[in-house]
Design an enzyme around this catalytic site. Structure first.
Site, PDB file in Angstrom:
ATOM      1  N   ASN A  92     -35.286  -7.136  -9.045  1.00 28.94           N
ATOM      2  CA  ASN A  92     -34.476  -8.178  -9.709  1.00 28.94           C
ATOM      3  C   ASN A  92     -33.005  -8.132  -9.278  1.00 28.94           C
ATOM      4  O   ASN A  92     -32.407  -9.167  -8.999  1.00 28.94           O
ATOM      5  CB  ASN A  92     -34.580  -8.056 -11.231  1.00 28.94           C
ATOM      6  CG  ASN A  92     -34.319  -9.389 -11.927  1.00 28.94           C
ATOM      7  OD1 ASN A  92     -34.393 -10.451 -11.308  1.00 28.94           O
ATOM      8  ND2 ASN A  92     -34.001  -9.336 -13.197  1.00 28.94           N
ATOM      9  N   TYR A 141     -30.009   1.520 -12.096  1.00 27.05           N
ATOM     10  CA  TYR A 141     -29.229   0.335 -12.518  1.00 27.05           C
ATOM     11  C   TYR A 141     -27.923   0.267 -11.731  1.00 27.05           C
ATOM     12  O   TYR A 141     -27.645  -0.721 -11.041  1.00 27.05           O
ATOM     13  CB  TYR A 141     -28.970   0.400 -14.031  1.00 27.05           C
ATOM     14  CG  TYR A 141     -27.961  -0.620 -14.515  1.00 27.05           C
ATOM     15  CD1 TYR A 141     -28.121  -1.974 -14.236  1.00 27.05           C
ATOM     16  CD2 TYR A 141     -26.836  -0.223 -15.248  1.00 27.05           C
ATOM     17  CE1 TYR A 141     -27.172  -2.906 -14.670  1.00 27.05           C
ATOM     18  CE2 TYR A 141     -25.901  -1.148 -15.685  1.00 27.05           C
ATOM     19  CZ  TYR A 141     -26.067  -2.487 -15.390  1.00 27.05           C
ATOM     20  OH  TYR A 141     -25.144  -3.407 -15.822  1.00 27.05           O
ATOM     21  N   GLY A 281     -26.643  13.495 -19.136  1.00 27.20           N
ATOM     22  CA  GLY A 281     -25.950  12.541 -18.263  1.00 27.20           C
ATOM     23  C   GLY A 281     -24.941  11.660 -18.972  1.00 27.20           C
ATOM     24  O   GLY A 281     -24.411  10.730 -18.367  1.00 27.20           O
TER      25      GLY A 281
HETATM   26  N1  LIG Z   1     -23.667  -6.146 -21.632  1.00 31.18           N
HETATM   27  C1  LIG Z   1     -22.815  -5.283 -21.086  1.00 31.18           C
HETATM   28  O1  LIG Z   1     -22.165  -4.508 -21.785  1.00 31.18           O
HETATM   29  C2  LIG Z   1     -22.617  -5.247 -19.585  1.00 31.18           C
HETATM   30  C3  LIG Z   1     -21.738  -4.311 -19.033  1.00 31.18           C
HETATM   31  C4  LIG Z   1     -21.527  -4.303 -17.641  1.00 31.18           C
HETATM   32  C5  LIG Z   1     -22.171  -5.221 -16.853  1.00 31.18           C
HETATM   33  N2  LIG Z   1     -23.046  -6.114 -17.399  1.00 31.18           N
HETATM   34  C6  LIG Z   1     -23.722  -7.077 -16.534  1.00 31.18           C
HETATM   35  O2  LIG Z   1     -23.509  -8.378 -17.055  1.00 31.18           O
HETATM   36  C7  LIG Z   1     -24.644  -9.190 -16.814  1.00 31.18           C
HETATM   37  C8  LIG Z   1     -25.091  -9.859 -18.104  1.00 31.18           C
HETATM   38  O3  LIG Z   1     -25.380  -8.867 -19.071  1.00 31.18           O
HETATM   39  P1  LIG Z   1     -25.907  -9.284 -20.512  1.00 31.18           P
HETATM   40  O4  LIG Z   1     -25.675  -8.145 -21.421  1.00 31.18           O
HETATM   41  O5  LIG Z   1     -25.382 -10.622 -20.846  1.00 31.18           O
HETATM   42  O6  LIG Z   1     -27.467  -9.364 -20.207  1.00 31.18           O
HETATM   43  P2  LIG Z   1     -28.577 -10.335 -20.840  1.00 31.18           P
HETATM   44  O7  LIG Z   1     -29.879  -9.632 -20.646  1.00 31.18           O
HETATM   45  O8  LIG Z   1     -28.190 -10.745 -22.217  1.00 31.18           O
HETATM   46  O9  LIG Z   1     -28.513 -11.594 -19.889  1.00 31.18           O
HETATM   47  C9  LIG Z   1     -29.109 -11.621 -18.629  1.00 31.18           C
HETATM   48  C10 LIG Z   1     -29.736 -12.992 -18.461  1.00 31.18           C
HETATM   49  O10 LIG Z   1     -30.269 -13.091 -17.136  1.00 31.18           O
HETATM   50  C11 LIG Z   1     -31.549 -13.699 -17.193  1.00 31.18           C
HETATM   51  N3  LIG Z   1     -32.280 -13.206 -16.025  1.00 31.18           N
HETATM   52  C12 LIG Z   1     -32.532 -11.917 -15.674  1.00 31.18           C
HETATM   53  N4  LIG Z   1     -33.217 -11.867 -14.536  1.00 31.18           N
HETATM   54  C13 LIG Z   1     -33.397 -13.155 -14.128  1.00 31.18           C
HETATM   55  C14 LIG Z   1     -34.011 -13.754 -12.995  1.00 31.18           C
HETATM   56  N5  LIG Z   1     -34.611 -13.020 -12.055  1.00 31.18           N
HETATM   57  N6  LIG Z   1     -33.998 -15.100 -12.896  1.00 31.18           N
HETATM   58  C15 LIG Z   1     -33.396 -15.885 -13.842  1.00 31.18           C
HETATM   59  N7  LIG Z   1     -32.808 -15.366 -14.944  1.00 31.18           N
HETATM   60  C16 LIG Z   1     -32.799 -14.010 -15.074  1.00 31.18           C
HETATM   61  C17 LIG Z   1     -32.144 -13.259 -18.519  1.00 31.18           C
HETATM   62  O11 LIG Z   1     -33.139 -14.144 -18.985  1.00 31.18           O
HETATM   63  C18 LIG Z   1     -30.903 -13.247 -19.418  1.00 31.18           C
HETATM   64  O12 LIG Z   1     -30.705 -14.503 -20.035  1.00 31.18           O
HETATM   65  C19 LIG Z   1     -25.695  -8.309 -16.177  1.00 31.18           C
HETATM   66  O13 LIG Z   1     -25.654  -8.533 -14.795  1.00 31.18           O
HETATM   67  C20 LIG Z   1     -25.225  -6.900 -16.505  1.00 31.18           C
HETATM   68  O14 LIG Z   1     -25.605  -5.985 -15.509  1.00 31.18           O
HETATM   69  C21 LIG Z   1     -23.278  -6.135 -18.751  1.00 31.18           C
END
Ligand SMILES: NC(=O)c1ccc[n+]([C@@H]2O[C@H](COP(=O)([O-])OP(=O)(O)OC[C@H]3O[C@@H](n4cnc5c(N)ncnc54)[C@H](O)[C@@H]3O)[C@@H](O)[C@H]2O)c1
Length: 328
Positions: A92, A141, A281
């Protein structure tokens, strides 16, 4: 600008879409809803329900909507799951991400803001962590996010796609419309608030004998609106250059006990805490420096105060006790 937000039905992506619309941009949300919620997609956004790996739909979307830039939020992001099932994360976060880049190349879309993570630094030797510090992820990750960042460098060289990679730790808080609703939930603030509502019995604190102010781990929490604004701001540099920016809360961070204290104050409820063993970790302190993005882009977080962050999450949870009401 017409901006496609991958993962725009997710927690942070939905707020990025809200901020883009507020800034006068046109938004296409591209999300498979495999984790996100239809109800989180802002009313003013167009919605395409499809997977990133679906190269044909991606290409068609770029063509039909004349997309000018992409904010790439879609990913899997559970550290523990990534250790158990690395293939899922490579598929992914890297392979599907490359399908996005290929579709951008074919559609001549040359601007991308990438939601990376501070997990690319692994267990940093000094705090706060800066962009020039070594990257050494300690789980799939972080490793897959770094692999995608590296791919971005080569796609820029070969195809002129400019990028801004934003690296941060914990998004937190909510807007009036969009909040955090993950299943399973792995983030501290929603877990504490679930304990406040009785949805879970208690909060487990992993270790209280760290060399920190109160013995619990220190972490960085940024309000999701401040984060979303940084993503929108980063779009602005892509006409000229690519860049990597950290985003942090700007201070010394907050201990787990600070967050529990703030939640008790904000909710006025008892929150039962049980102290368990340290998790392997888990470093004592993880805080990112925002100096570079403040200096270069003038990013100024507005909701840095922990009480504001927790209050906004609490207000959203009270207005949405069953999340987006989809049973997930
Ligand atoms: N939440 C945090 O604290 C945090 C911190 C650092 C980085 N991030 C990054 O921010 C981004 C968003 O995080 P979040 O917490 O909003 O996650 P989330 O899981 O709430 O949102 C991710 C969205 O992506 C969609 N998705 C995933 N794979 C997909 C695919 N192959 N095709 C289409 N849609 C897809 C999911 O349905 C979901 O709606 C991520 O990339 C995460 O790595 C998040």
């Amino acid at each position: 600008m017409r901006v496609l937000v991958t993962g725009g039905a997710g927690y942070i992506g939905s707020v990025v879409a809200e901020e883009l619309i507020a800034g006068g941009h046109e938004v296409v949300v591209y999300d498979s809803l495999y984790k996100g919620h239809r109800g989180a997609v802002p009313a003013g956004a167009e919605f395409v329900e499809a997977d990133l790996a679906d190269a044909e739909t991606l290409r068609r979307t770029f063509r039909a909507r004349a997309v000018e830039a992409v904010i790439h939020m879609a990913a899997d992001s559970l550290v523990g799951e990534s250790v158990q099932n690395p293939a899922k994360y490579y598929r992914n976060n890297v392979t599907a991400g490359l399908a996005l880049l290929d579709a951008m190349r074919d559609g001549s879309v040359k601007r991308l803001v990438f939601s990376s993570t501070a997990a690319v630094y692994g267990e940093p030797e000094k705090q706060p962590v800066e962009e020039t510090d070594p990257t050494a992820p300690t789980n799939p990750y972080g490793e897959t996010k770094l692999a995608f960042e590296r791919a971005l460098r080569w796609y820029e060289q070969a195809h002129g796609i400019r990028y801004a990679s934003l690296r941060y730790f914990n998004a937190a808080g909510a807007t009036r419309l969009c909040g955090e609703w993950h299943n399973p939930e792995s983030h501290l603030i929603p877990i504490i608030l679930q304990a406040a509502t009785g949805r879970r019995t208690h909060v487990e604190v992993y270790g209280d004998d760290y060399p920190t102010r109160d013995g619990t781990c220190v972490r960085d929490y940024i309000h999701v609106v401040d984060l979303a604004r940084a993503h929108v701001l980063a779009l602005g540099i892509l006409g000229e250059r690519s860049a990597v920016y950290n985003l942090g809360c700007g201070g010394d961070g907050y201990t787990v006990n600070d967050v529990i204290g703030a939640a008790r104050e904000v909710t006025g409820r008892e929150i039962e805490v049980r102290t368990g063993a340290r998790r392997p970790g888990d470093p004592a302190v993880l805080v990112a420096s925002s100096s570079k993005i403040r200096r270069e882009l003038g990013w100024e977080p507005e909701f840095q105060d922990l009480r504001k962050i927790v209050s906004s999450a609490w207000e959203w949870l009270q207005a949405h006790p069953n999340g987006y009401g989809e049973g997930k």
